[in-house]
Design an enzyme around this catalytic site. Structure first.
Site, PDB file in Angstrom:
ATOM      1  N   ASN A 211      30.017  68.056  48.867  1.00  0.00           N
ATOM      2  CA  ASN A 211      28.895  67.157  48.554  1.00  0.00           C
ATOM      3  C   ASN A 211      28.013  66.994  49.791  1.00  0.00           C
ATOM      4  OD1 ASN A 211      29.779  64.687  50.100  1.00  0.00           O
ATOM      5  ND2 ASN A 211      31.561  64.961  48.757  1.00  0.00           N
ATOM      6  N   LYS A 290      39.139  86.429  46.912  1.00  0.00           N
ATOM      7  CA  LYS A 290      37.766  86.035  46.563  1.00  0.00           C
ATOM      8  C   LYS A 290      37.497  86.313  45.079  1.00  0.00           C
ATOM      9  CE  LYS A 290      33.057  87.138  47.682  1.00  0.00           C
ATOM     10  NZ  LYS A 290      32.176  88.168  48.196  1.00  0.00           N
ATOM     11  N   LYS A 342      39.156  48.213  42.789  1.00  0.00           N
ATOM     12  CA  LYS A 342      39.851  48.759  43.965  1.00  0.00           C
ATOM     13  C   LYS A 342      40.414  47.665  44.883  1.00  0.00           C
ATOM     14  CE  LYS A 342      37.100  52.950  43.585  1.00  0.00           C
ATOM     15  NZ  LYS A 342      36.831  54.264  44.131  1.00  0.00           N
TER      16      LYS A 342
HETATM   17  N1  CTP Z   1      36.944  56.765  46.991  1.00  0.00           N
HETATM   18  C1  CTP Z   1      38.243  57.098  47.290  1.00  0.00           C
HETATM   19  N2  CTP Z   1      38.854  58.143  46.615  1.00  0.00           N
HETATM   20  C2  CTP Z   1      38.184  58.829  45.677  1.00  0.00           C
HETATM   21  C3  CTP Z   1      36.849  58.487  45.367  1.00  0.00           C
HETATM   22  C4  CTP Z   1      36.260  57.443  46.050  1.00  0.00           C
HETATM   23  O1  CTP Z   1      38.864  56.467  48.135  1.00  0.00           O
HETATM   24  N3  CTP Z   1      38.786  59.819  45.031  1.00  0.00           N
HETATM   25  C5  CTP Z   1      36.315  55.634  47.714  1.00  0.00           C
HETATM   26  C6  CTP Z   1      35.056  56.001  48.458  1.00  0.00           C
HETATM   27  O2  CTP Z   1      35.325  56.353  49.794  1.00  0.00           O
HETATM   28  C7  CTP Z   1      34.226  54.738  48.378  1.00  0.00           C
HETATM   29  C8  CTP Z   1      34.648  54.125  47.053  1.00  0.00           C
HETATM   30  O3  CTP Z   1      35.914  54.698  46.757  1.00  0.00           O
HETATM   31  O4  CTP Z   1      34.519  53.821  49.396  1.00  0.00           O
HETATM   32  C9  CTP Z   1      33.696  54.367  45.923  1.00  0.00           C
HETATM   33  O5  CTP Z   1      33.413  55.737  45.859  1.00  0.00           O
HETATM   34  P1  CTP Z   1      32.420  56.336  44.767  1.00  0.00           P
HETATM   35  O6  CTP Z   1      32.436  57.819  44.860  1.00  0.00           O
HETATM   36  O7  CTP Z   1      31.115  55.620  44.806  1.00  0.00           O
HETATM   37  O8  CTP Z   1      33.107  55.860  43.458  1.00  0.00           O
HETATM   38  P2  CTP Z   1      34.186  56.422  42.507  1.00  0.00           P
HETATM   39  O9  CTP Z   1      35.285  55.442  42.473  1.00  0.00           O
HETATM   40  O10 CTP Z   1      34.562  57.840  42.825  1.00  0.00           O
HETATM   41  O11 CTP Z   1      33.420  56.349  41.122  1.00  0.00           O
HETATM   42  P3  CTP Z   1      32.275  57.301  40.498  1.00  0.00           P
HETATM   43  O12 CTP Z   1      32.361  58.591  41.265  1.00  0.00           O
HETATM   44  O13 CTP Z   1      32.671  57.404  39.084  1.00  0.00           O
HETATM   45  O14 CTP Z   1      30.984  56.566  40.723  1.00  0.00           O
END
Ligand code: CTP
Length: 399
Positions: A211, A290, A342
């Site tokens: 990403n 690959k 969370k």
């Molecule tokens: N996070 C995490 N582990 C994951 C995904 C996210 O610990 N697998 C943490 C990120 O570091 C951030 C928070 O959770 O602090 C929210 O991350 P975000 O990507 O915005 O949310 P998601 O919970 O993944 O939800 P979505 O992608 O559906 O918006």
């Protein structure tokens, strides 16, 4: 109580027209309770005398490296070891360049290179010299190593031009040092885990899913927390940023590796700040060779990665947990849901669809939602400033 009570400050004075202001800086530092040791470059002595500083500080003043050592405490390594804070004001383009390059060719530069104390520089010079890309590059390099830079003021300079490069008022410089010293102590003894950048999930030996996160926000938080005295572990996905000064940095690739590194340090941690963009999915199988193209569509099967922060929330005892929510719509609704789900203390939410804030830029515009239902909206600000705000909130919660 004086806010610099007992602090040992080594004040470097270099040869600029603003050197005379260093006399008032030394005087104010001393009035604030600091023990001030002045090191001058030879050029600085053309502007102010050693005697003036000796009278003001009540301490010997050091200039010449090869002068007969009459007092062990004035030897350069002794000064480097003794310093709690090292301040150079005014800092010429020359000292900035030498510090960035690691040159040690006189008493001041040798002390700078040998000290482990935090370094604060107050640049003062002609506008063109200040704006010269090489000076700006040196300043950026020093900042990335955790050196504090006090922005020069704008105004009428001694060389007759108007512009940026003037040494700020001594009172302002001393205020900066006091704030720094106060901030420094606030997180002393605290263990903080920060995650940063995006995880990458391999598809085959040459490809991965990733990403756009660069790690700028997390690295700024880690650097600031270290500056405030915390013992910081930074767990970072791939990032081109250098390891922040004073921070233990572990570089990982995947979400599972990030989870393992965070979990190992979690029990002893006082706070975890998850600014990493963790991949929610990883390829179900990683091809050993690959993947070759064919004329057919390629279907990738992905499986869920663990939600690292959710897992931490489930096993939380005294830890303060901070999450980030990067959203492209319904920011408030989604952020609040994540805060509750969370088990976080607060969540920093931003709209990453804005082009001036969010991923890969130096600024951020956020709202912070807290456990007690509070919401604070902040204007566009640098990631450094935001790091300060986040750590302020953590320090408040800890006290
Ligand atoms: N996070 C995490 N582990 C994951 C995904 C996210 O610990 N697998 C943490 C990120 O570091 C951030 C928070 O959770 O602090 C929210 O991350 P975000 O990507 O915005 O949310 P998601 O919970 O993944 O939800 P979505 O992608 O559906 O918006």
């Amino acid at each position: 109580m004086d806010s610099l009570n007992g602090k040992k400050i080594v004040l470097g004075v270099t040869g600029g027209i603003a050197a005379y202001k260093a006399v008032e800086i030394a005087s104010r530092l001393r009035k604030a309770g600091a023990e001030v040791h002045v090191v001058m470059t030879r050029e600085a002595t053309e502007f102010v005398t050693e005697l003036t500083f000796r009278e003001i500080t009540g301490q010997p003043v050091t200039v010449d490296m090869w002068a007969k050592v009459t007092n062990f405490n004035v030897e350069h390594i002794a000064l480097a070891n003794l310093a709690d804070i090292m301040l150079i004001a005014p800092a010429t383009a020359n000292i900035i360049a030498k510090t960035a390059a690691g040159i040690a060719d006189d008493m001041l530069t040798t002390t700078v290179l040998a000290t482990k104390a935090p370094l604060i520089l107050a640049p003062a010079m002609n506008t063109n010299m200040y704006e010269n890309p090489v000076t700006q590059k040196n300043i950026a390099e020093l900042k990335s190593r955790g050196v504090q830079i006090i922005e020069p003021a704008s105004g009428h300079l001694a060389c007759g031009v108007e512009g940026k490069g003037r040494l700020p008022d001594p009172a302002e410089i001393v205020r900066f040092v006091m704030d720094f010293a106060a901030g420094e102590q606030r997180l002393t003894g605290k263990k903080i885990i920060v995650t940063a950048a995006g995880t990458i999930e391999p598809l085959d030996p040459v490809r991965f899913l990733g990403n756009r996160s660069t790690g700028k926000m997390g690295y700024a938080i880690a650097a600031e927390a270290a500056k405030q005295g915390a013992e910081v572990l930074l767990v970072s996905g791939p990032s081109s940023l250098p390891d922040p000064a004073g921070v233990r940095t572990i570089r990982i690739q995947t979400a599972l590796e990030m989870q393992a590194a965070v979990q190992e340090a979690y029990a002893a941690a006082d706070a975890v700040i998850m600014s990493a963009a963790v991949a929610d999915y990883r390829p179900k199988t990683v091809a050993k060779e690959k993947i070759k193209k064919s004329d057919d569509e390629l279907v990738l099967h992905l499986e869920r990665n663990p939600d690292i922060l959710y897992g931490l929330g489930q096993h939380k005892n005294r830890q303060i947990l901070v999450g980030f929510a990067a959203e492209t719509c319904n920011v408030e609704e989604y952020a609040k849901k994540k805060l509750v789900k969370k088990n976080l203390d607060f969540i920093v939410a931003n709209d990453v669809s804005a082009s001036d804030a969010g991923f890969a830029v130096d600024n951020n515009r956020v709202q912070i939602y807290t456990r007690d239902g509070g919401c604070e909206k902040y204007p566009l600000m640098s990631k450094q400033e935001l790091a300060g705000i986040i750590l302020n909130k953590i320090a408040e919660l800890m006290s």
